[in-house]
Design an enzyme around this catalytic site. Structure first.
Site, PDB file in Angstrom:
ATOM      1  N   THR A  43      -8.899  11.805  17.873  1.00  0.00           N
ATOM      2  CA  THR A  43     -10.240  11.832  18.474  1.00  0.00           C
ATOM      3  C   THR A  43     -11.366  11.748  17.453  1.00  0.00           C
ATOM      4  O   THR A  43     -11.229  12.235  16.321  1.00  0.00           O
ATOM      5  CB  THR A  43     -10.404  13.149  19.273  1.00  0.00           C
ATOM      6  OG1 THR A  43     -11.793  13.351  19.564  1.00  0.00           O
ATOM      7  CG2 THR A  43      -9.913  14.359  18.509  1.00  0.00           C
ATOM      8  N   GLU A  84     -13.748  13.551  17.528  1.00  0.00           N
ATOM      9  CA  GLU A  84     -14.169  14.935  17.270  1.00  0.00           C
ATOM     10  C   GLU A  84     -13.802  15.350  15.835  1.00  0.00           C
ATOM     11  O   GLU A  84     -14.351  16.303  15.297  1.00  0.00           O
ATOM     12  CB  GLU A  84     -13.503  15.892  18.257  1.00  0.00           C
ATOM     13  CG  GLU A  84     -14.054  15.820  19.658  1.00  0.00           C
ATOM     14  CD  GLU A  84     -15.453  16.388  19.767  1.00  0.00           C
ATOM     15  OE1 GLU A  84     -15.632  17.581  19.516  1.00  0.00           O
ATOM     16  OE2 GLU A  84     -16.375  15.622  20.098  1.00  0.00           O
ATOM     17  N   TYR A 141     -11.322  22.800  18.934  1.00  0.00           N
ATOM     18  CA  TYR A 141     -10.585  21.617  19.392  1.00  0.00           C
ATOM     19  C   TYR A 141     -10.482  20.592  18.260  1.00  0.00           C
ATOM     20  O   TYR A 141      -9.402  20.069  17.962  1.00  0.00           O
ATOM     21  CB  TYR A 141     -11.297  21.019  20.609  1.00  0.00           C
ATOM     22  CG  TYR A 141     -10.730  19.703  21.081  1.00  0.00           C
ATOM     23  CD1 TYR A 141      -9.492  19.631  21.704  1.00  0.00           C
ATOM     24  CD2 TYR A 141     -11.443  18.517  20.919  1.00  0.00           C
ATOM     25  CE1 TYR A 141      -8.964  18.420  22.135  1.00  0.00           C
ATOM     26  CE2 TYR A 141     -10.933  17.301  21.349  1.00  0.00           C
ATOM     27  CZ  TYR A 141      -9.699  17.265  21.960  1.00  0.00           C
ATOM     28  OH  TYR A 141      -9.189  16.060  22.378  1.00  0.00           O
ATOM     29  N   LYS A 201      -7.115  19.354  16.350  1.00  0.00           N
ATOM     30  CA  LYS A 201      -6.785  17.933  16.306  1.00  0.00           C
ATOM     31  C   LYS A 201      -6.650  17.428  14.863  1.00  0.00           C
ATOM     32  O   LYS A 201      -5.972  16.435  14.608  1.00  0.00           O
ATOM     33  CB  LYS A 201      -7.846  17.133  17.064  1.00  0.00           C
ATOM     34  CG  LYS A 201      -7.694  17.211  18.584  1.00  0.00           C
ATOM     35  CD  LYS A 201      -6.376  16.579  18.999  1.00  0.00           C
ATOM     36  CE  LYS A 201      -6.369  16.039  20.397  1.00  0.00           C
ATOM     37  NZ  LYS A 201      -5.080  15.397  20.717  1.00  0.00           N
TER      38      LYS A 201
END
Ligand code: G4F
Length: 346
Positions: free
Chosen positions: A129, A131, A153, A157
């Site tokens: 991601t 992110e 998160y 990840k």
């Protein structure tokens, strides 16, 4: 994986006719939009068996359903849909759980492949991601941009990303990270900002709602269509070498622009008045206030700006996005108008 992410492990390989040799795929996170699009995509590619793994983020239930789709259309399949909170809320409130599912969960799957002696046959896709870039260190972000996650998160990840790289290097497993920027569709969970907007605009258009609240209107994202992005997942698994790719449109829009575009599609011009928490979006045609700002939607640490550079994907796997930002917004609003017209409580 997380409720909004899909990962596929497949023993497939290209036949030359664009179809896969051994047609089994396991997709985790089937309750999210990517899982369903990916299942449909793989079936259309000739994959005979798609196993859908249901991850309920709230009850920590895993692997409680296995569905052989055969040639059936996805719409014919009933899959239990859990109560889903938005990723960032879960991520900050349940940081340990997030690490367990999104970080260590990936390790568990990789370990299972290794323990079963399948490192030579399985191809593993990790739903990575944007992110990871969080507080961006470079604009636009590409495969070589340093990571700086800004949420539990994102941090989980980051672990998933590196453990995939490690299994690839240590055990020669075909494992890849697709660093996907935000991708949306009418199937997006209603707590993500795009779907929250399209649903609210649809309700306002149909006279079922007058006003809704958002957080940071100036946050900017690189939004693409989920259908285009699952194709990139598949392409990554068809290559001779396992390579990580950024998948993005390269175009950036603010939450504010998404709101304006969505309202424009139903014939309303939004003009902004006030500042910060006092800001409102008023309909120029009717004078009604349709959008407010509520600080409860602000995040403890915000990711303000994401813009991907997917030129490596274009060059090596020939991937590029097809759906434009404008088409995406219209499709989402139209789908929600249809949905709300038939079922105002949806
Ligand atoms: O739609 P969002 O919740 O998506 P976010 O946080 O960018 O995460 C999504 O994309 C990532 C890819 O980069 C995935 F990894 C992740 O799994 C997920 O798919 O929020 C987008 C932006 C944020 O800056 C947020 O602060 O919209 C802003 N925002 C403003 N008002 C809001 C709201 N977000 C939500 N969810 N709700 C609001 O009312």
């Amino acid at each position: 994986m997380a409720q909004c992410a899909a990962a596929a492990a497949t023993s497939g390989d290209v036949n030359g006719d664009g179809k896969t040799k051994r047609k089994v795929a396991i997709i985790t996170g089937i309750t999210g939009q990517d899982g369903s699009y990916l299942a449909e995509f793989l079936l259309a590619k000739g994959m005979r068996r798609v196993i859908l793994v249901f991850c309920n983020v709230l009850t920590v239930t895993r692997l409680n359903t296995e569905i052989d789709l055969g040639n059936a259309a996805h719409d014919d399949i009933t899959i239990p849909y859990p109560t889903v909170q938005c990723v960032w809320q879960i991520s900050f409130d349940l940081a340990e759980y997030t690490a367990d599912v999104d970080g260590v969960g990936t390790l568990r799957l990789l370990d299972a492949v290794k323990t079963c002696g399948l490192t030579d046959t399985v191809r593993f896709y990790q739903a990575s991601t944007s992110e990871l870039y969080g507080k961006v260190q470079e604009i636009p972000q590409k495969e070589t941009t340093p990571f700086y996650p800004r949420s539990p998160y994102g941090a989980a990840k980051l672990y998933a990303y590196w453990i995939v790289v490690n299994f690839r290097e240590a055990y020669n497993l075909f494992a890849v990270n697709g660093i996907l920027f935000n991708h949306e569709s009418p199937r997006r969970g209603s707590n993500f900002v795009t779907r929250k907007i399209s649903r609210s605009v649809a309700k306002i258009h149909l006279g079922q709602l007058q006003c809704f609240s958002l957080g940071n209107l100036d946050s900017k994202r690189d939004w693409g269509h989920a259908k285009d992005y699952v194709e990139a997942m598949w392409l990554m698994l068809q290559q001779e070498e396992p390579i990580d790719f950024v998948i993005a449109t390269g175009e950036v829009h603010s939450v504010r622009e998404f709101v304006e575009k969505a309202f424009k599609h139903v014939g309303k011009t939004i003009v902004w008045e006030g500042k910060n928490e006092e800001e409102v979006g008023r309909c120029q045609e009717t004078g009604e206030i349709h959008v407010k700002v509520d600080p409860k939607y602000y995040r403890p640490t915000e990711v303000d700006f994401l813009q991907g550079d997917s030129s490596k994907a274009l060059k090596i796997i020939g991937w590029k996005p097809r759906v434009t930002f404008e088409e995406l917004v219209k499709e989402m609003v139209d789908a929600d108008i249809e949905l709300m017209r038939n079922n105002p409580n949806a």
